[in-house]
Write a protein that holds these residues in place. Structure first.
Motif, PDB file in Angstrom:
ATOM      1  N   TYR A 169       0.804  -1.216   0.000  1.00 56.68           N
ATOM      2  CA  TYR A 169       0.000   0.000   0.000  1.00 56.68           C
ATOM      3  C   TYR A 169       0.838   1.267   0.000  1.00 56.68           C
ATOM      4  CZ  TYR A 169      -3.872  -3.146   1.146  1.00 56.68           C
ATOM      5  OH  TYR A 169      -4.799  -4.147   1.145  1.00 56.68           O
ATOM      6  N   LEU A 170       1.874   1.283  -0.792  1.00 53.53           N
ATOM      7  CA  LEU A 170       2.553   2.562  -1.013  1.00 53.53           C
ATOM      8  C   LEU A 170       1.607   3.464  -1.793  1.00 53.53           C
ATOM      9  CD1 LEU A 170       6.218   1.583  -1.922  1.00 53.53           C
ATOM     10  CD2 LEU A 170       5.271   2.282   0.286  1.00 53.53           C
ATOM     11  N   TRP A 171       1.838   4.764  -1.694  1.00 51.44           N
ATOM     12  CA  TRP A 171       1.005   5.707  -2.433  1.00 51.44           C
ATOM     13  C   TRP A 171       1.646   5.962  -3.783  1.00 51.44           C
ATOM     14  CZ3 TRP A 171       2.009   7.733   2.853  1.00 51.44           C
ATOM     15  CH2 TRP A 171       1.053   7.239   3.750  1.00 51.44           C
ATOM     16  N   PRO A 172       0.968   5.559  -4.861  1.00 49.03           N
ATOM     17  CA  PRO A 172       1.626   5.533  -6.179  1.00 49.03           C
ATOM     18  C   PRO A 172       1.922   6.909  -6.757  1.00 49.03           C
ATOM     19  CG  PRO A 172      -0.690   4.954  -6.375  1.00 49.03           C
ATOM     20  CD  PRO A 172      -0.396   5.023  -4.909  1.00 49.03           C
ATOM     21  N   HIS A 173       1.257   7.947  -6.231  1.00 46.83           N
ATOM     22  CA  HIS A 173       1.481   9.276  -6.793  1.00 46.83           C
ATOM     23  C   HIS A 173       2.656   9.991  -6.139  1.00 46.83           C
ATOM     24  CE1 HIS A 173      -0.860   9.836  -3.211  1.00 46.83           C
ATOM     25  NE2 HIS A 173      -0.762  11.146  -3.265  1.00 46.83           N
ATOM     26  N   ILE A 208       5.931  12.003   4.055  1.00 49.94           N
ATOM     27  CA  ILE A 208       4.650  12.709   4.186  1.00 49.94           C
ATOM     28  C   ILE A 208       4.099  12.671   5.616  1.00 49.94           C
ATOM     29  CG2 ILE A 208       3.185  10.785   3.433  1.00 49.94           C
ATOM     30  CD1 ILE A 208       1.529  12.960   1.903  1.00 49.94           C
ATOM     31  N   PHE A 227       9.199   6.257  -8.361  1.00 51.56           N
ATOM     32  CA  PHE A 227       7.810   6.025  -7.991  1.00 51.56           C
ATOM     33  C   PHE A 227       7.625   4.533  -7.712  1.00 51.56           C
ATOM     34  CE2 PHE A 227       7.321  10.085 -10.163  1.00 51.56           C
ATOM     35  CZ  PHE A 227       6.433  10.731  -9.318  1.00 51.56           C
ATOM     36  N   GLU A 286       5.701   2.314  -8.684  1.00 50.81           N
ATOM     37  CA  GLU A 286       5.502   1.503  -9.884  1.00 50.81           C
ATOM     38  C   GLU A 286       6.818   0.963 -10.442  1.00 50.81           C
ATOM     39  OE1 GLU A 286       2.445   0.190 -12.600  1.00 50.81           O
ATOM     40  OE2 GLU A 286       2.443   1.147 -10.633  1.00 50.81           O
ATOM     41  N   ARG A 287       7.878   1.740 -10.249  1.00 50.47           N
ATOM     42  CA  ARG A 287       9.167   1.371 -10.828  1.00 50.47           C
ATOM     43  C   ARG A 287       9.989   0.462  -9.912  1.00 50.47           C
ATOM     44  NH1 ARG A 287       8.401   2.188 -15.160  1.00 50.47           N
ATOM     45  NH2 ARG A 287       7.931   4.119 -16.255  1.00 50.47           N
ATOM     46  N   HIS A 305      -7.857   1.581  -4.389  1.00 52.35           N
ATOM     47  CA  HIS A 305      -7.927   0.463  -3.461  1.00 52.35           C
ATOM     48  C   HIS A 305      -8.098   0.987  -2.031  1.00 52.35           C
ATOM     49  CE1 HIS A 305      -6.670  -3.087  -1.206  1.00 52.35           C
ATOM     50  NE2 HIS A 305      -7.003  -3.762  -2.293  1.00 52.35           N
ATOM     51  N   GLN A 333      -5.189   2.182   0.152  1.00 52.55           N
ATOM     52  CA  GLN A 333      -4.595   3.515   0.066  1.00 52.55           C
ATOM     53  C   GLN A 333      -5.006   4.359   1.266  1.00 52.55           C
ATOM     54  OE1 GLN A 333      -2.462   4.920  -2.353  1.00 52.55           O
ATOM     55  NE2 GLN A 333      -2.169   2.743  -2.672  1.00 52.55           N
ATOM     56  N   HIS A 364      -4.403  14.367   1.030  1.00 52.70           N
ATOM     57  CA  HIS A 364      -3.042  14.073   0.570  1.00 52.70           C
ATOM     58  C   HIS A 364      -2.935  12.782  -0.233  1.00 52.70           C
ATOM     59  CE1 HIS A 364      -1.586  17.382   2.935  1.00 52.70           C
ATOM     60  NE2 HIS A 364      -2.108  16.880   4.031  1.00 52.70           N
ATOM     61  N   ILE A 365      -3.871  11.874  -0.027  1.00 50.23           N
ATOM     62  CA  ILE A 365      -3.741  10.551  -0.654  1.00 50.23           C
ATOM     63  C   ILE A 365      -4.852  10.292  -1.677  1.00 50.23           C
ATOM     64  CG2 ILE A 365      -3.630   8.073  -0.193  1.00 50.23           C
ATOM     65  CD1 ILE A 365      -1.258   9.788   0.932  1.00 50.23           C
ATOM     66  N   PRO A 404      -5.429  13.498  -4.727  1.00 51.19           N
ATOM     67  CA  PRO A 404      -4.403  13.588  -5.772  1.00 51.19           C
ATOM     68  C   PRO A 404      -4.447  12.412  -6.753  1.00 51.19           C
ATOM     69  CG  PRO A 404      -3.449  14.044  -3.625  1.00 51.19           C
ATOM     70  CD  PRO A 404      -4.849  13.556  -3.386  1.00 51.19           C
ATOM     71  N   GLN A 405      -4.848  11.252  -6.269  1.00 56.75           N
ATOM     72  CA  GLN A 405      -4.938  10.104  -7.176  1.00 56.75           C
ATOM     73  C   GLN A 405      -6.230  10.125  -7.967  1.00 56.75           C
ATOM     74  OE1 GLN A 405      -3.498   6.205  -5.716  1.00 56.75           O
ATOM     75  NE2 GLN A 405      -3.221   7.234  -3.774  1.00 56.75           N
ATOM     76  N   ARG A 456       1.737  15.040 -12.746  1.00 57.22           N
ATOM     77  CA  ARG A 456       2.923  14.183 -12.668  1.00 57.22           C
ATOM     78  C   ARG A 456       2.589  12.744 -13.016  1.00 57.22           C
ATOM     79  NH1 ARG A 456       5.580  15.233  -7.014  1.00 57.22           N
ATOM     80  NH2 ARG A 456       6.544  13.257  -7.436  1.00 57.22           N
ATOM     81  N   SER A 457       3.353  12.186 -13.889  1.00 60.93           N
ATOM     82  CA  SER A 457       3.069  10.813 -14.267  1.00 60.93           C
ATOM     83  C   SER A 457       3.814   9.889 -13.313  1.00 60.93           C
ATOM     84  CB  SER A 457       3.520  10.547 -15.697  1.00 60.93           C
ATOM     85  OG  SER A 457       4.921  10.560 -15.747  1.00 60.93           O
ATOM     86  N   TRP A 458       3.122   8.893 -12.820  1.00 60.55           N
ATOM     87  CA  TRP A 458       3.784   7.943 -11.933  1.00 60.55           C
ATOM     88  C   TRP A 458       3.609   6.526 -12.444  1.00 60.55           C
ATOM     89  CZ3 TRP A 458      -0.609  10.609  -9.949  1.00 60.55           C
ATOM     90  CH2 TRP A 458      -1.747   9.819  -9.801  1.00 60.55           C
ATOM     91  N   GLN A 459       3.053   6.418 -13.639  1.00 66.29           N
ATOM     92  CA  GLN A 459       2.844   5.066 -14.143  1.00 66.29           C
ATOM     93  C   GLN A 459       3.443   4.897 -15.516  1.00 66.29           C
ATOM     94  OE1 GLN A 459      -1.269   4.827 -13.489  1.00 66.29           O
ATOM     95  NE2 GLN A 459      -1.033   3.752 -11.570  1.00 66.29           N
TER      96      GLN A 459
END
Ligand SMILES: Nc1ncnc2c1ncn2[C@@H]1O[C@H](COP(=O)(O)OP(=O)(O)OP(=O)(O)O)[C@@H](O)[C@H]1O
Ligand SMILES: [Mg+2]
Lengths: 278, 209
Positions: A122-126, A135, A168, A170-171, B106, B109, B126-127, B130-131, B206-209
């Protein structure tokens, strides 16, 4: 194992890093019951985790191990029974001798002292690895952003991921993600860390790196509750092994006893099953 | 000459659009957050709101707010009435958009956020948002474009926007094809930049994927 007596009026209101109140346990679980609708998952758990103690919790799938951990930090609200952190009532307050649930705000200010590691990270992907760790120090503990990021770097170094700080989630590989999650929990400077099967979602070749980090933390004398299916690991790291089945503690004791010479038939059959599979 | 009049109307159209959009975002976000709580009566109220506004045409809503409320003594100017009417209708739509965005995440999160000591509100801020933002951005863009076009219904309650002036000019001059093509061109000229802006926001977030 009997529950420690609930500390009463002597306990002052919690402030961060409050003194250890003598030899009181860091976490005390008292007469804990949890139902989901008509399903009785936990049926009277009494357990105290001493300061610096590492307690491994083992048991069959569905026996209530995750639910037990989630009740400790009130992600699940117990149906009956109480949790104490450092002798202080957790998630509830006494009003005229009655237990009353805390507000979410008060609960959050207690929860920040408990670290939790989830099976699926459950890391925050953003957020980058570094921001994931920083944070809570910034938003919850009120550190200036720069200090929070520096703390994050320190914690990432502890889990051997300093060079991945700008990646991130994902990586990152599963093992790396779980280590970031551990760094995130460490940044809370938790009084106790709850691990819920930290390696169960990992590819076999990645399990070792995570277990190694957990062993290092254990060696620092941290208090931990560890739900795991890694019996060998439990044997090496834990001071005590607790076997849970159908929502009750069936037996507990030093790893050498519970794992090598289990006294209950249910423990024996569970262990032999596990050794066959793994 | 026509152009100047229509442009004046276009400015009003844009104001109505921006006003209604703001109302819709605030209302939609609020309703979506309420809908994600465990409070059943509140959730039921949100459902009622969404169903009522989603299933009544914008023009009918405007008439109720403009003429209907006037009957019971609440007289609104055309432009505020249009902003409120279109905003509440859009709020119903965006409630669903935001709710879907939040539910796409999910539950872990949120739990991880609570576990590090965030309050539910901090977790949202914060979580979750933003997503969810990335998920809702495309439908939000579509909504803003259809909203701009929908502001034309405000002409029916005499809000001085493009269509209102266009019809006025047509009755006065009978230059029907010219005036309505200019009107169409103005809508096009306003909608295209919105599409561009949204595409840019999508790339820029910001792209994170
Ligand atoms: N939120 C919930 N709502 C309803 N039932 C639940 C919920 N969480 C857990 N349960 C049920 O409670 C029982 C115990 O679940 P729990 O996750 O605590 O078991 P576990 O010991 O952690 O199992 P595993 O080893 O598979 O992780 C299971 O039957 C599960 O289906
Ligand atoms: Mg589990």
């Amino acid at each position: 194992m009997s529950a420690t007596s609930p500390p009463g009026a002597a306990a002052p209101r919690a402030t961060p890093a409050v003194s250890r109140q003598g030899d009181a346990a860091v976490v005390t679980i008292e007469d804990l019951y949890k139902n989901f609708g008509s399903l009785e998952v936990l049926k009277g758990i009494d357990l105290a985790i001493a300061w610096g103690e590492k307690v491994a919790i083992i048991g069959p799938s569905g026996s209530g191990k995750s639910t037990l951990l989630r009740c400790v930090n009130y992600l699940e609200v117990p149906t009956r029974g109480h949790i104490y952190l450092e002798g202080e009532l957790f998630g509830e307050r006494l009003v005229d001798g009655r237990h009353v649930r805390m507000s979410e705000r008060e609960l959050a200010s207690q929860r920040k002292h408990i670290g939790m590691i989830f099976q699926s990270f459950y890391l925050w992907p953003h957020l980058t690895a570094r921001e994931n760790v920083a944070i809570a120090p910034e938003k919850v503990f009120g550190l200036p952003r720069k200090a929070a990021l520096e703390l994050a770097d320190t914690m990432l170094a502890k889990v051997h991921l300093a060079e991945k700080r700008d990646a991130f989630p994902e990586r990152l590989s599963g093992g790396q993600q779980q280590r970031v999650a551990i760094a995130r929990a460490l940044a809370q400077e938790p009084k106790v860390i709850l691990f819920d099967e930290p390696t169960s979602a990992l590819d076999p070749e990645l399990v070792g790196e995570v277990l190694k980090v957990i062993e290092e933390l254990a060696a620092e004398g941290r208090s931990m509750m560890l739900v795991t299916h890694e019996i060998r690991f439990a044997q090496n790291v834990a001071d005590r092994v607790v076997f849970i089945d159908h929502g009750v503690i069936v037996e507990q004791g030093p790893p050498a006893e519970v794992i090598r010479r289990p006294s209950h038939e249910r423990t024996r059959s569970f262990l032999s099953q596990l050794l066959q599979d793994g | 000459m026509f152009a100047a009049v229509l442009l004046g109307g276009a400015v009003v159209s844009v104001w109505i659009m921006l006003g209604a959009f703001s109302v819709a975002v605030v209302v939609g976000l609020f309703m979506a957050l309420v809908a994600s709580t465990r409070n059943r009566p509140l959730r039921f109220l949100v459902t009622c709101y969404v169903e009522v506004f989603r299933n009544v045409p914008a023009l009918t809503q405007l008439f109720i707010i403009y003429f209907g409320l006037a009957q019971i003594g609440l007289r609104l100017q055309p432009i505020p009435a249009a902003i409120i009417g279109l905003g509440l209708g859009g709020g119903a739509l965006l409630t669903e958009v935001f709710r879907a965005g939040i539910e796409a995440l999910h539950h872990g999160q949120r739990e991880a956020a609570l576990a590090v000591g965030m309050t539910p509100l901090m977790a949202v801020r914060h979580i979750i948002l933003p997503q969810a933002w990335r998920i809702v951005l495309p439908p939000l863009g579509n909504y803003s474009m259809s909203l701009l076009k929908e502001t034309s219904v405000a002409s029916a309650i005499a809000a001085p926007e493009i269509m209102f002036y266009a019809r006025q000019l047509v009755t006065r001059t009978f230059e029907t094809p010219l005036i309505y093509s200019m009107t169409a061109f103005l809508y096009l000229a306003m909608c295209l930049p919105i599409g561009r802006l949204v595409a840019r926001l999508e790339r820029g977030s910001r792209s994170w994927q």
